[in-house]
Structure formats: structure tokens, C-alpha cells
Design a protein around this motif. Structure first.
Motif, PDB file in Angstrom:
ATOM      1  N   ALA A 237      35.616 -12.924 -51.031  1.00  9.93           N
ATOM      2  CA  ALA A 237      36.588 -11.446 -50.464  1.00  9.93           C
ATOM      3  C   ALA A 237      36.271 -10.142 -51.720  1.00  9.93           C
ATOM      4  O   ALA A 237      35.676  -9.272 -51.266  1.00  9.93           O
ATOM      5  CB  ALA A 237      37.838 -11.858 -50.687  1.00  9.93           C
ATOM      6  N   ALA A 238      35.461 -10.444 -52.618  1.00  5.36           N
ATOM      7  CA  ALA A 238      35.440  -9.275 -53.849  1.00  5.36           C
ATOM      8  C   ALA A 238      34.220  -8.952 -53.246  1.00  5.36           C
ATOM      9  O   ALA A 238      34.213  -7.892 -53.147  1.00  5.36           O
ATOM     10  CB  ALA A 238      35.426  -9.904 -55.184  1.00  5.36           C
ATOM     11  N   ALA A 239      33.232  -9.384 -53.060  1.00  6.81           N
ATOM     12  CA  ALA A 239      31.951  -9.701 -52.867  1.00  6.81           C
ATOM     13  C   ALA A 239      31.902  -8.448 -51.231  1.00  6.81           C
ATOM     14  O   ALA A 239      31.231  -7.470 -51.593  1.00  6.81           O
ATOM     15  CB  ALA A 239      30.499 -10.621 -52.421  1.00  6.81           C
ATOM     16  N   LEU A 240      32.908  -9.105 -50.686  1.00  7.30           N
ATOM     17  CA  LEU A 240      32.909  -8.243 -48.958  1.00  7.30           C
ATOM     18  C   LEU A 240      33.122  -6.871 -49.519  1.00  7.30           C
ATOM     19  O   LEU A 240      33.042  -5.176 -48.972  1.00  7.30           O
ATOM     20  CB  LEU A 240      33.702  -8.737 -48.141  1.00  7.30           C
ATOM     21  CG  LEU A 240      33.021 -10.137 -47.812  1.00  7.30           C
ATOM     22  CD1 LEU A 240      34.470 -10.758 -46.845  1.00  7.30           C
ATOM     23  CD2 LEU A 240      31.853  -9.758 -47.155  1.00  7.30           C
ATOM     24  N   ALA A 241      34.193  -6.649 -50.290  1.00  5.12           N
ATOM     25  CA  ALA A 241      35.124  -4.765 -50.961  1.00  5.12           C
ATOM     26  C   ALA A 241      34.329  -4.659 -51.805  1.00  5.12           C
ATOM     27  O   ALA A 241      34.143  -3.189 -51.465  1.00  5.12           O
ATOM     28  CB  ALA A 241      36.322  -5.495 -51.048  1.00  5.12           C
ATOM     29  N   THR A 242      33.344  -5.339 -52.794  1.00  2.81           N
ATOM     30  CA  THR A 242      32.902  -4.157 -53.973  1.00  2.81           C
ATOM     31  C   THR A 242      31.518  -4.208 -54.076  1.00  2.81           C
ATOM     32  O   THR A 242      31.036  -3.660 -54.326  1.00  2.81           O
ATOM     33  CB  THR A 242      33.374  -4.452 -55.209  1.00  2.81           C
ATOM     34  OG1 THR A 242      33.309  -5.829 -55.518  1.00  2.81           O
ATOM     35  CG2 THR A 242      35.293  -4.115 -54.874  1.00  2.81           C
ATOM     36  N   GLY A 243      30.905  -5.594 -52.941  1.00  5.93           N
ATOM     37  CA  GLY A 243      29.662  -6.137 -53.449  1.00  5.93           C
ATOM     38  C   GLY A 243      29.694  -6.250 -54.775  1.00  5.93           C
ATOM     39  O   GLY A 243      28.050  -6.834 -55.424  1.00  5.93           O
ATOM     40  N   ASP A 244      30.621  -7.008 -55.470  1.00  9.43           N
ATOM     41  CA  ASP A 244      30.270  -8.071 -56.458  1.00  9.43           C
ATOM     42  C   ASP A 244      30.013  -9.150 -55.923  1.00  9.43           C
ATOM     43  O   ASP A 244      30.702 -10.041 -55.291  1.00  9.43           O
ATOM     44  CB  ASP A 244      31.636  -7.766 -57.119  1.00  9.43           C
ATOM     45  CG  ASP A 244      31.478  -8.100 -59.114  1.00  9.43           C
ATOM     46  OD1 ASP A 244      30.515  -8.777 -59.098  1.00  9.43           O
ATOM     47  OD2 ASP A 244      32.770  -8.582 -59.533  1.00  9.43           O
ATOM     48  N   ARG A 245      28.676  -9.977 -56.955  1.00  6.23           N
ATOM     49  CA  ARG A 245      28.822 -11.274 -55.920  1.00  6.23           C
ATOM     50  C   ARG A 245      28.589 -12.139 -57.200  1.00  6.23           C
ATOM     51  O   ARG A 245      28.773 -13.144 -56.854  1.00  6.23           O
ATOM     52  CB  ARG A 245      27.309 -11.448 -55.669  1.00  6.23           C
ATOM     53  CG  ARG A 245      27.599 -10.393 -54.203  1.00  6.23           C
ATOM     54  CD  ARG A 245      26.565 -10.397 -53.709  1.00  6.23           C
ATOM     55  NE  ARG A 245      24.950 -10.533 -53.723  1.00  6.23           N
ATOM     56  CZ  ARG A 245      24.419  -9.654 -53.960  1.00  6.23           C
ATOM     57  NH1 ARG A 245      24.964  -8.692 -53.014  1.00  6.23           N
ATOM     58  NH2 ARG A 245      23.838  -8.645 -54.655  1.00  6.23           N
ATOM     59  N   GLY A 246      28.963 -11.528 -58.599  1.00 10.75           N
ATOM     60  CA  GLY A 246      28.974 -12.149 -59.633  1.00 10.75           C
ATOM     61  C   GLY A 246      30.007 -13.198 -59.853  1.00 10.75           C
ATOM     62  O   GLY A 246      29.777 -14.892 -60.534  1.00 10.75           O
ATOM     63  N   ALA A 247      31.318 -13.551 -59.125  1.00  9.66           N
ATOM     64  CA  ALA A 247      31.573 -14.484 -59.128  1.00  9.66           C
ATOM     65  C   ALA A 247      31.283 -15.881 -58.516  1.00  9.66           C
ATOM     66  O   ALA A 247      32.436 -16.601 -58.443  1.00  9.66           O
ATOM     67  CB  ALA A 247      33.620 -14.005 -59.058  1.00  9.66           C
ATOM     68  N   ILE A 248      30.516 -15.514 -57.588  1.00  7.66           N
ATOM     69  CA  ILE A 248      30.507 -16.747 -56.691  1.00  7.66           C
ATOM     70  C   ILE A 248      28.784 -17.350 -56.784  1.00  7.66           C
ATOM     71  O   ILE A 248      28.869 -17.919 -57.993  1.00  7.66           O
ATOM     72  CB  ILE A 248      29.271 -16.408 -55.140  1.00  7.66           C
ATOM     73  CG1 ILE A 248      30.329 -15.123 -54.464  1.00  7.66           C
ATOM     74  CG2 ILE A 248      29.039 -17.336 -54.132  1.00  7.66           C
ATOM     75  CD1 ILE A 248      29.156 -13.892 -53.427  1.00  7.66           C
ATOM     76  N   SER A 249      29.916 -18.966 -56.658  1.00  2.00           N
ATOM     77  CA  SER A 249      29.483 -20.256 -57.512  1.00  2.00           C
ATOM     78  C   SER A 249      28.087 -20.527 -56.939  1.00  2.00           C
ATOM     79  O   SER A 249      28.306 -20.101 -56.330  1.00  2.00           O
ATOM     80  CB  SER A 249      30.442 -21.084 -57.388  1.00  2.00           C
ATOM     81  OG  SER A 249      30.465 -21.754 -55.922  1.00  2.00           O
ATOM     82  N   ASP A 250      26.877 -20.728 -57.877  1.00  2.00           N
ATOM     83  CA  ASP A 250      26.034 -21.313 -57.321  1.00  2.00           C
ATOM     84  C   ASP A 250      25.914 -22.241 -56.637  1.00  2.00           C
ATOM     85  O   ASP A 250      25.081 -22.298 -55.044  1.00  2.00           O
ATOM     86  CB  ASP A 250      25.073 -22.230 -58.872  1.00  2.00           C
ATOM     87  CG  ASP A 250      25.328 -21.452 -59.618  1.00  2.00           C
ATOM     88  OD1 ASP A 250      25.094 -19.544 -59.613  1.00  2.00           O
ATOM     89  OD2 ASP A 250      24.915 -21.704 -60.840  1.00  2.00           O
ATOM     90  N   ASP A 251      27.274 -22.812 -55.421  1.00  2.00           N
ATOM     91  CA  ASP A 251      26.682 -24.474 -54.736  1.00  2.00           C
ATOM     92  C   ASP A 251      27.768 -23.439 -53.607  1.00  2.00           C
ATOM     93  O   ASP A 251      26.547 -23.720 -52.382  1.00  2.00           O
ATOM     94  CB  ASP A 251      27.839 -25.309 -55.099  1.00  2.00           C
ATOM     95  CG  ASP A 251      27.491 -26.344 -56.758  1.00  2.00           C
ATOM     96  OD1 ASP A 251      26.097 -26.441 -56.133  1.00  2.00           O
ATOM     97  OD2 ASP A 251      28.382 -26.958 -56.605  1.00  2.00           O
ATOM     98  N   ASP A 252      27.926 -22.160 -54.030  1.00  2.00           N
ATOM     99  CA  ASP A 252      28.463 -21.695 -52.573  1.00  2.00           C
ATOM    100  C   ASP A 252      27.319 -20.616 -51.864  1.00  2.00           C
ATOM    101  O   ASP A 252      27.186 -20.582 -51.330  1.00  2.00           O
ATOM    102  CB  ASP A 252      29.752 -20.285 -52.854  1.00  2.00           C
ATOM    103  CG  ASP A 252      31.263 -21.129 -52.728  1.00  2.00           C
ATOM    104  OD1 ASP A 252      31.316 -22.656 -52.041  1.00  2.00           O
ATOM    105  OD2 ASP A 252      32.089 -21.283 -52.837  1.00  2.00           O
TER     106      ASP A 252
END
Length: 702
Positions: A237-252
Motif C-alpha cells: 500500500a505504501a508503494a502504491l501511494a508514495t512509491g516507497d518500496r523499501g518495506a517490501i520483503s524479499d519474498d513478496d
């Protein structure tokens, strides 16, 4: 007789060409971005050294065409093509000279001051990344990037603050093996001269005097979103709203890539289109409710203007990355077309947008984002402009609701399959793998993202202002959980991922040109693009698997077996190295230790590996410890083998039968790939530097 004299030119080859050109006259403008891109590709392949040759050739073609072919369509096309080709070459030539930063020559450890220009929280790796302006302090490049442990981060470390630290800096890394990811290229065009890690604590020398920026807003918004949702769905959700992908886990992230849904994580056409479309539709409906406004003012023009501001605001909020800017430019062009009553979606609009992007950011052409996005949009337009697709769509206009839904699903599947066919070679060229079920996964994921996730996330953020966002967050969470479950399910399905080794560049070029030829032209001649595409596709599928890969530092050696297995010299190699070697070798299976290789004899200091290829036995000596080996003993061992690999300097007395790859030689060649099985040209070896010796980031780093 007069008629035959006037038309005689149509019966000789030149006249036939002129006739064919005239029959496709509406399509020729679509080749403008192709000619611009060809100039950029020429710079990528030949570098700055080709400046005078390209300038002279293009100037000569323009002059000859101008003098000899004022009434000739062929000469006009040659003149325009030469001009566009030169424009593309000069665009990236001057862009490289303007923004390129010479990299740090060698590893550097010391203390320095730097002003923070960008802060990126990568929570999945528990680090914070700073981009710093050094002002040339301590002889460092003007701009560097460093990582800090998240536990040492302080809120005062914001954009504009000056900090003092001790850091270990290294030059931006190039490809570790031929065909690998070239971070040095990206760093060159980003003006980044070094990367590294902060050692110890950081001292705040001077706090930031900047007012709150969009970066601060973006980080605060990301933190708020992740606090409202569980880790998995919150990071998406954060990536969709702000472009911040830093919290996405490696597995996901890996599951999204393997399922063909990784484009959902990068703010690009889908997201900008959803935002612009929602704003345009909402404003149109609201203004239509007020007759005084609707009757006196152009509602579409007002709605388009508001949507344009929304597109620009969303682009700024999400970090203004090049893919987002590219999508924003395309959205603005579409809105302008709507406001003028023109066809909003057409190949001409795509061609214009691509030309603008390439002239402003020419380096983006070589990136997968540019290629994937424009290839996908162009494929959709070509497919839906085709006669049989239009007939199929019109045939269902009188159908009932159920049949219409079924027909729509069929159209989505056909569109998805066509996109996968075109995008798969691009993905394999850049990443050496492609998801096979992406069309099916995206039929579900794209509508869910567009019509559920993004609208409900926007409603949740809006109603959070009055403390009533919980129901909307619940719907957002459920939708994102479903998308992640779909990604993991598709990724784990048998045969979900196709992996191939590095393909020849000419094969990729043949597929791209074949697809362009078929997609742009409209007459029967377009079908000549199909065999060209198939030739490239065949070369991609039959590309030889490498037998040995050696990284540029000499520490890591991988042996590829005929059974599709990969063995590593150092079984404790990090995930990045393991994935890089596996992907460039085109091997799906997890690597095994070299000690498990049937033809390997290892000690703590070295391994002697035996490989049988085409009736010949190859012996490789690979050193893997730092302990001293007596020169005479090493010389004897070298003489018995064909290849020696080492991450340290070896004495001149070490002379293998074919090739020695030690620290000294690898510093000149970079990583190596060995092809021992080749019935046509015999054994060969490819190197990183040989493939890009003309690149300015390689020349500047020597």
C-alpha cells in the motif's frame, strides 16, 4: 502514350519503392522515435568515439537527400531519419557529458562531511540510505550514497542537514559477470561517484534549515500507511501511494516478479492512469451537476486541467522517478488530446511521448522500465486497432450481460497473452527470466488494483482526517492480501518461471525490429516483420548455456552442469551473488557447493575441477583461501590445468595451458563467462570490459 510516360516510374524498382512509401505515408511518422532510439543505441554500442563518424555520415545523408531528392519521398524519409538519428546520438552524448560523474578510483575509508540530499528508509533490510553532497571534501566525488543501520538513524537526519561520519566508500559496481546488472551505468547518469557504508555513529554538524519538503511528506505518509496495515499489505500500500518500496520483503518482491506482477510495485502507467482517470471522471460528474457551469464553460477542459494537476502532484509525491515522469507526460498528452477532441489513445501519441522522453532522458531507453512500458502500451493499441479485434468487439454489442462479461474476459486474456509475448523477450534480455502465467495473474490483479485497492486506499487516507478510515483500510488490506496470495500462488506453480542464459544482442535487436515493423506498417509488407522476430526468438531460445562464470573480483566461480545444476566455489556466497550467477547462467535450481560436484577435488586452499565438454576434458584450478602457497608448488599445479582462477595476484610462474584469471588480469577484464562447448567457433570467453570498453563510466574508472 502520355499515361505510360507519367507512370513509367512505377514499373522500375525505385518507382515501386516510392509507391510503397506513399501507400504507408500515414505510418512513417511513427518511425521517428525508432530513428531517435537508433542514435541512442549507437552511442551505447560505440560510445563518444563515434561522434564525428555519426555526425559526418548523417550530415552527408541529409545533404545528399536535400540536393538530389526534393520530389522524392524516399529521399525525404532518409533526410528525416538521419536528422532524428543524429538528434538521438547527440542527446545522450551531451546528457552523459552534463551529468556523468567520474567514479571513485579505489576503495576509500575516512571521515568527511556531507549534506543530506535524499533519505530513503529501506525497512526490509533494516537500513537507511543517504545521498550526500560532499562538496568535494577529502577529494571525494561531489555526490555519494551511503547506508546507515536503522538503529543509528535520528529524526534530525533530514534533507538539508550536514552530518559528519566515517565511512567505507567504493566505486559504483559494474556487472559482476557479462550480462549482469550494471549499477555503474546508472550511477554515472545519476551523478553518483561512490557508494558505501557508514562505520560507527553519525554526528549532526548542522541541522537542516529547509522547510518541510515533499520527501518529508512522503515518508510521513508511508509511515502512516504501514501503521494502519499488517507488514505485507502495508508495504504494498505504501508503494502504491508514495512509491516507497523499501518495506517490501524479499519474498513478496520475488513472488511479484515471478508472477509477472512486479509492475504493480513501480509507480508508472497503471497508477498514473488510475489517478488521472478517477480525477477526470469525478470532476466531470461534479461539474455536470451545476447547469450554470456546464452550460457556460467547457467541462472536459476544466476536468482535464484538474486531472493534469493531479497527475503532476502524484508524480511529485511519489518521488518523481523517471518511469513516473514518463507516465505523467503520457497522461498529460492524453488529457490534451481529450481537451482538443482528438483521439486520446493512438500510436502517434505513444510515438510523440517516446520521442520526448528519449530526447530529455535518453539513458532511459536502455532500461527495462522504458522498454516494458512502451512495448505494453503499443501492443495494446496495435491489437485493439486490428480489424479482427474490432470485429470481435463489435460482434458482442448486442449480447446480454453474461455474454458481454465473457467476451470482455476473452479480450483481457488475448490482450494479456499478446503483452506477455512481446514483453517476455525484454524481461529475459534484462533479467534472464520471465513469468509464464503473467497474463492470467494480471487479469485479476490489475482490475483489483485499479478498482479496489487504489480507490479504497485513497478513501481511507481521506477519512483518516476525521478518524473514520478503518472500514476502508479493511477493504484495502483484504484486497492486497488477495493480490499477494495470487502472486505467491502463481510464483510457486510448476513451470511458472522461464529462465534462459544471456542472449546475443543481435537476437534482441531482431525481435524488437520485427515487432516494430509488424506493429507500425499496415499493408501486407508488415508480415516481413514476423520472420525477423522469429529469427531473434529462435536465437534467444537456443542461446548457449555458459560452462563457467567468474566474478570480477575473482572470489566467486560457478560451474554449470549439463544437467542444469550450478556449483559454487564458495558455498557461503551472499544472496545477491548467488542470484546473479544463477540468473546469468539461466539455472532455476539453487546452487550447490563445489565439493558436491562430481568432478571436483578440493582442499581448504583450492579446488581442481574437471569438466567434460565435446569429448575434451577441461581442468580448472580455483584458489579460495588467503594462505601462502609456495611458488614452485603453485607453478607445477598451474602447468597441469587449462584455467586458473584466483582473487589474488599470482606469480608469473603460474602458466596454465589456456587462461589465467587472477586479480591483475580480472582488474583489466572484469567478470568472465566461459563457453567451452561450441562446435562452430571453438571455446571462447567473454568479459565485462570487452563488452563495454567504450563506456565513459568504465574509461573514467580506470
Amino acid at each position: 502514350m502520355g499515361l505510360s510516360i507519367r507512370n513509367w516510374h512505377l514499373h522500375w524498382p525505385g518507382g515501386a519503392i516510392e509507391g510503397w512509401i506513399d501507400s504507408e505515408r500515414d505510418q512513417w511518422p511513427l518511425w521517428v522515435p525508432v530513428a531517435v532510439g537508433a542514435g541512442i543505441v549507437t552511442w551505447e554500442l560505440q560510445g563518444n568515439g563515434a561522434l564525428w563518424a555519426v555526425t559526418g555520415l548523417c550530415a552527408a545523408l541529409i545533404l545528399i537527400a536535400y540536393i538530389t531528392g526534393r520530389q522524392s519521398s524516399l529521399m525525404a524519409i532518409i533526410k528525416i531519419a538521419a536528422f532524428c538519428f543524429l538528434a538521438g546520438f547527440l542527446a545522450i552524448y551531451f546528457r552523459s557529458a552534463a551529468v556523468g560523474t567520474p567514479p571513485l578510483k579505489k576503495m576509500w575509508i575516512g571521515e568527511f562531511y556531507g549534506q543530506i540530499t535524499k533519505v530513503e528508509h529501506i525497512t526490509a533490510r533494516d537500513i537507511v540510505r543517504f545521498e550526500l553532497a560532499t562538496g568535494g571534501h577529502a577529494g571525494l566525488p561531489e555526490k555519494v550514497r551511503v547506508n546507515l543501520d536503522a538503529e543509528k538513524y535520528r529524526p534530525e537526519f533530514t534533507s538539508g542537514a550536514v552530518i559528519r561520519m566515517k565511512a567505507r566508500l567504493v566505486p559504483p559496481a559494474g556487472p559482476s559477470v557479462p550480462g549482469g546488472y550494471d549499477f555503474a551505468r546508472r550511477a554515472w547518469f545519476d551523478g553518483l561517484g561512490a557508494t558505501g557504508t557508514i562505520l560507527g555513529n553519525v554526528t549532526l554538524y548542522r541541522p537542516s534549515s529547509h522547510k518541510p519538503t515533499l520527501g518529508n511528506v512522503r515518508r510521513a505518509l508511508s509511515a502512516h500507511i504501514t501503521s494502519q496495515l499488517p507488514p505485507g499489505s502495508g508495504s504494498i500500500a505504501a508503494a502504491l501511494a508514495t512509491g516507497d518500496r523499501g518495506a517490501i520483503s524479499d519474498d513478496d518482491a520475488e513472488a511479484m516478479r515471478n508472477s509477472g506482477m512486479a509492475h504493480l510495485l513501480s509507480i508508472s502507467g497503471l497508477h498514473v492512469t488510475a489517478v488521472v482517470g478517477a480525477i477526470f471522471l469525478l470532476m466531470s460528474r461534479i461539474l455536470a451537476l451545476f447547469p450554470r457551469i456546464a452550460l457556460r464553460f467547457p467541462v472536459p477542459l476544466i476536468a482535464a486541467a484538474v486531472a493534469a494537476m493531479g497527475a503532476i502532484g502524484y508524480t511529485l509525491l511519489t518521488g518523481s522517478e523517471v518511469p513516473t515522469i514518463r507516465s505523467c507526460v503520457a497522461a498529460l498528452l492524453i488529457l490534451a488530446a481529450l481537451a482538443m477532441g482528438r483521439d486520446a489513445i493512438s500510436l502517434r501519441l505513444v510515438a510523440f511521448g517516446a520521442s520526448v522522453i528519449m530526447l530529455i532522458w535518453p539513458e532511459s531507453l536502455a532500461g527495462p522500465s522504458f522498454q516494458l512500458s512502451f512495448a505494453a502500451v503499443s501492443t495494446i493499441i496495435v491489437l485493439h486497432e486490428s480489424r479482427w479485434m474490432q470485429n470481435f468487439t463489435r460482434a458482442g454489442q448486442q449480447d446480454g450481460l453474461i455474454r458481454k462479461m465473457g467476451r470482455s474476459i476473452v479480450i483481457l486474456l488475448i490482450t494479456g497473452a499478446a503483452i506477455e509475448l512481446i514483453l517476455a523477450p525484454i524481461a529475459i534480455f534484462h533479467f534472464h527470466k520471465s513469468g509464464l502465467y503473467g497474463a492470467l495473474a494480471n487479469v485479476i490483479a490489475i482490475p483489483m488494483t485499479t478498482f479496489l485497492v487504489m480507490p479504497f486506499e485513497a478513501l481511507a487516507l481521506t477519512f483518516d482526517l476525521v478518524g473514520l478510515g478503518a472500514p476502508f483500510w479493511w477493504v484495502t488490506d483484504i484486497s492486497l492480501r488477495a493480490i499477494l496470495a495470487l502472486a505467491h500462488g502463481v510464483s510457486a506453480a510448476p513451470g511458472a518461471v522461464s529462465m534462459l542464459p544471456v542472449m546475443p544482442q543481435w537476437a534482441f535487436a531482431a525481435m524488437i525490429l520485427g515487432a516494430l515493423y509488424f506493429g507500425i506498417f499496415r499493408r501486407r509488407a508488415r508480415y516481413f516483420g514476423i520472420p525477423l522476430f522469429l529469427i531473434g526468438l529462435t536465437a534467444m531460445i537456443t542461446a548457449p548455456y555458459p560452462d563457467i562464470l567468474v566474478t570480477g573480483d575473482g572470489k566467486h566461480l560457478a560451474v554449470v552442469g549439463s544437467d542444469g545444476k550450478l556449483a559454487l566455489l564458495r558455498d557461503r556466497a551472499g544472496d545477491y551473488v548467488r542470484d546473479t550467477l544463477r540468473e546469468n547462467a539461466g539455472v532455476k535450481a539453487e546452487p550447490v557447493a563445489i565439493t558436491d560436484w562430481p568432478g571436483a577435488q578440493c582442499t581448504a586452499d583450492a579446488c581442481v575441477i574437471t569438466i567434460d565438454r565435446d569429448g575434451r576434458r577441461w581442468n580448472i584450478l580455483a584458489l579460495r583461501s588467503r594462505y601462502y602457497i609456495p611458488s614452485m608448488e603453485l607453478a607445477v599445479a598451474c602447468k597441469r590445468v587449462d584455467i586458473v582462477v584466483s582473487d589474488r595476484w599470482l606469480p608469473r610462474s603460474c602458466k596454465p595451458k589456456w587462461l589465467r584469471a587472477d586479480r591483475e588480469s580480472l582488474a583489466k577484464t572484469g567478470g568472465l563467462t566461459f563457453y567451452l562447448s561450441n562446435a562452430f567457433s571453438g571455446p571462447r570467453v567473454e568479459s565485462v570490459v570487452a563488452a563495454g570498453h567504450h563506456h565513459p563510466w568504465i574509461i573514467a574508472g580506470k
